[in-house]
Design an enzyme around this catalytic site. Structure first.
Site, PDB file in Angstrom:
ATOM      1  N   GLY A 102       0.801  -1.219   0.000  1.00  0.00           N
ATOM      2  CA  GLY A 102       0.000   0.000   0.000  1.00  0.00           C
ATOM      3  C   GLY A 102       0.829   1.262   0.000  1.00  0.00           C
ATOM      4  O   GLY A 102       1.741   1.435  -0.780  1.00  0.00           O
ATOM      5  N   SER A 103       0.501   2.123   0.905  1.00  0.00           N
ATOM      6  CA  SER A 103       0.884   3.524   0.844  1.00  0.00           C
ATOM      7  C   SER A 103       2.377   3.794   0.776  1.00  0.00           C
ATOM      8  O   SER A 103       3.185   3.218   1.503  1.00  0.00           O
ATOM      9  CB  SER A 103       0.325   4.246   2.066  1.00  0.00           C
ATOM     10  OG  SER A 103       0.822   5.567   2.098  1.00  0.00           O
ATOM     11  N   SER A 104       2.713   4.760  -0.078  1.00  0.00           N
ATOM     12  CA  SER A 104       4.096   5.225  -0.178  1.00  0.00           C
ATOM     13  C   SER A 104       4.447   6.136   0.988  1.00  0.00           C
ATOM     14  O   SER A 104       5.537   6.678   1.043  1.00  0.00           O
ATOM     15  CB  SER A 104       4.320   5.939  -1.511  1.00  0.00           C
ATOM     16  OG  SER A 104       3.204   6.702  -1.885  1.00  0.00           O
TER      17      SER A 104
END
Lengths: 137, 419
Positions: A60-62
């Site tokens: 998921g998120s960077s």
């Protein structure tokens, strides 16, 4: 002893916190307390501060990188991270934490087979060339 | 690793201290990636804009103080504050101030202040084959999959360093051979009617990401051409539940005109079937609420497009949200200005809805403490909310979200999901 591939070199020792489930730190790690807060993750509720965190990779998120950097600054980060492959998100936070705060969190990649042999509670020592010494009581 | 003369000059400080710091980080990361050389990019999308704490702010302000300037057109992702509306919500003033400082730091670097998680819906969307450094997980998936542009999953802090230097490690999805499909996913027994419905893609995306994790899927069985906004929902959900940076929809996405092209002549390592049962189970997982209590509806994760604002109007015109339910839509200032000029916002105001600009409840601490039960049409929001916001969340279609806001409690019609 496991020979891992050091993505970020450094020495560390601590008690392992292990999961075979990938993790996102955005919404998944509270950098104020070091708690893993991803309620869908098996390690939910565990405090990662000062431990050796072993997860296969990030998902998921960077923003995972930014959260780990906050934890490094706050002193709530794991002392080292073990992954099953090249995980850029963890490595980058460690590189920037070294640049900005002089805090290096070693990140070592191991094979999936070696990863499967790790257990929460193992006493682990990591050397700068990526050697992982595991003691199980 | 081979560095060009220009790379070395940047690393040696010939282009200034900011570029030297950025290049040092790019080169160290290139070594982590095992890259043998760097590659040139022609655009970037900076996710580092999201304020989450002092460290990120210090990083941004250090670069800005050193005179950092991006060397390629660089759009900016969402912020940690809605600059003009944050006082309408219980956002701590200290947070707002720091988030604004972080915005100002990135804005000072010659960037394009789009302040959106959906930069692919602006004029700055990259083209087929274009080498870019994009952050923001949903945008990465969209740029690679829907546009056929080429980006790796750029983490915060690295994205801006790549934008300043114009260089990235020549690895991963920047290279053709790494973009081949790996896993074949067959959608089976899912009616065209369900596929065409806006509630399909958040669920499908969540299941896809959860199942394939970091492998590149090629999907068959999509019968209805998805809209741009549906693809947006798919990218957001898949990049959240998994590490999906690239997927191929056979016959639909640009690198998959045929299955053979999607696999670049190779064979899938695995074949997986998604049935209606699998999707129903996934849909259940995205709802953590256990009753029909409702405090708030949130739409716009990722940011609403102008078209979505337009479509909202007939659904809410002449109707009123229940006084006990807050109705929030989120988007970026560019789209909101256009929507205002087109007259789409009047119906929203009359409905009792509110707008948050440039950010969303996931990136700014705006939720009042009494907001416990939230409904959304976003797979991404439904996934993150329990951990980030400590709310009980219901996933519904947009129409169900609107009806629930009117009725004052969660109402869903699951008939479309039944066999």
């Amino acid at each position: 002893m496991i020979q891992g591939q050091p993505l970020v070199r450094g020495q560390a020792q601590g008690v392992a916190l292990v999961s075979d489930e990938p993790i996102s730190f955005w919404g998944g790690y509270d950098h104020h307390t070091g708690e893993i807060t991803d309620r869908r993750h098996p390690l939910s509720g565990s405090i990662s501060t000062g431990r050796i965190l072993a997860v296969p990779f990030t998902r998921g998120s960077s923003t995972t990188t930014a959260v780990l950097l906050e934890a490094a600054r706050a002193g709530t980060a794991p002392v080292a991270i073990i992954t099953t492959g090249l995980d850029a998100f963890f490595a980058l936070a460690s590189i920037v934490a070294t640049e900005m705060y002089g805090v290096t969190i070693p990140v070592v990649a191991v094979s999936p087979q070696h990863f499967d042999g790790l257990r929460t509670g193992d006493s682990i020592q990591i050397t700068a060339d990526g050697q992982i010494h595991v003691h199980r009581s | 690793m081979r560095l060009t003369g220009r790379d070395r000059a940047m690393l040696d400080g010939a282009h200034g201290a900011a570029t030297q710091m950025a290049m040092s980080i790019v080169v160290q990361m290139a070594e982590v990636y095992g890259a043998s050389e760097l590659l040139e990019i022609t655009a970037a999308h900076i996710d580092s804009t999201i304020y989450i704490g002092e460290a990120g702010l210090e990083f941004a302000e250090r670069l800005a103080a050193l005179g950092a300037r991006v060397s390629v057109p660089s759009t900016l992702n969402v912020t940690g504050v809605d600059e003009h509306h944050w006082q309408e919500w219980p956002v701590p003033a200290g947070w707002a101030r720091n988030a604004q400082r972080q915005m100002a730091a990135y804005a000072s670097m010659g960037t394009i202040p789009t302040w959106t998680c959906a930069p692919y819906q602006t004029e700055h969307r990259p083209g087929l084959g274009q080498q870019v450094a994009w952050g923001e997980s949903n945008a990465i998936a969209y740029a690679n999959s829907v546009l056929g542009a080429r980006t790796e999953r750029y983490p915060d802090l690295l994205d801006i360093c790549c934008a300043i230097t114009g260089r990235v490690p020549a690895v991963g999805l920047h290279l053709t051979e790494n973009r081949a499909g790996e896993v074949l996913v067959n959608l089976v027994g899912v009616s065209g009617r369900l596929q065409a419905h806006d509630s399909f893609y958040p669920v499908f995306g969540y299941l896809l990401g959860k199942t394939v994790q970091d492998r590149i899927p090629v999907v068959t069985g999509i019968e209805v051409q998805p809209t741009d906004d549906q693809l947006k929902a798919l990218c957001a959900a898949a990049a959240t539940s998994g590490t999906v940076a690239l997927f191929h929809l056979a016959g639909i996405t640009p690198e998959a005109p045929t299955l053979d092209a999607a696999f670049q002549g190779g064979q899938p390592t695995t074949q997986i079937e998604f049935t209606l049962d699998d999707l129903q189970a996934a849909r259940q997982e995205l709802t953590t609420a256990t009753d029909d209590h409702l405090d708030m509806v949130v739409l716009g994760c990722p940011h609403l497009s102008l078209e979505e604002f337009r479509q909202l109007v007939p659904s809410i015109e002449g109707r009123q949200a229940h006084p006990d339910v807050r109705f929030l839509v989120t988007s970026n200032r560019g789209v909101v200005d256009q929507a205002k000029q087109a007259g789409y916002l009047d119906a929203l105001a009359a409905f009792g809805g509110q707008i948050t600009v440039d950010c969303c409840p996931l990136t700014t601490p705006m939720l009042p403490p009494d907001i416990k039960a939230v409904m959304t049409d976003s797979g991404k929001h439904a996934y993150y909310a329990p951990g980030l916001l400590n709310t009980r969340t219901t996933l519904g279609s947009r129409a169900e979200c609107i009806q629930s806001a009117i009725d004052g409690r969660v109402v869903r019609d699951g008939s479309l999901w039944e066999t």
